[in-house]
Design a protein around this motif. Structure first.
Motif: not given
Length: 80
Positions: A1-6, A15-21, A23-27, A47-55
Motif C-alpha cells: 500500500m502507498t503511504r500518502i501525505a495529503l 498549508g504551504e509550510q507543511f508541504v515544505r516541511i 517534502a524534506e522527509t521520507q516518511d 520548487e520542491l524538485h521531487t517526483k513524489r509530489t502530486i498536485p
C-alpha cells in the motif's frame, strides 16, 4: 500500500509550510498537495524538485472537490 501525505490549503499559509516541511522527509511515498489554484500548485511542485509530489486542484468546499479526493483515495488505497 502507498503511504500518502495529503495537505490541503497547500498554496499558501500554514498549508504551504507543511508541504515544505514534509517534502524534506521520507516518511511517505507520495505527497498530495491540494489547493484551488492550479498555477500555484504547479509552481510549488517545481520548487520542491521531487517526483513524489502530486498536485491536486480541488476546492474542498464543494461536493465535486470532495468527490475528486475520495475517488483518488479509493483508486490509490493508501496505507492507514
Amino acid at each position: 500500500m502507498t503511504r500518502i501525505a495529503l495537505i490541503t490549503g497547500a498554496t499558501s499559509g500554514i498549508g504551504e509550510q507543511f508541504v515544505r516541511i514534509l517534502a524534506e522527509t521520507q516518511d511517505y511515498d507520495e505527497l498530495w498537495i491540494v489547493g484551488r489554484n492550479r498555477n500555484r500548485l504547479e509552481l510549488l511542485k517545481a520548487e520542491l524538485h521531487t517526483k513524489r509530489t502530486i498536485p491536486v486542484c480541488a476546492d474542498l468546499c464543494t461536493t465535486d472537490g470532495m468527490m475528486l479526493i475520495e475517488s483518488m483515495l479509493k483508486e490509490n488505497q493508501p496505507a492507514i
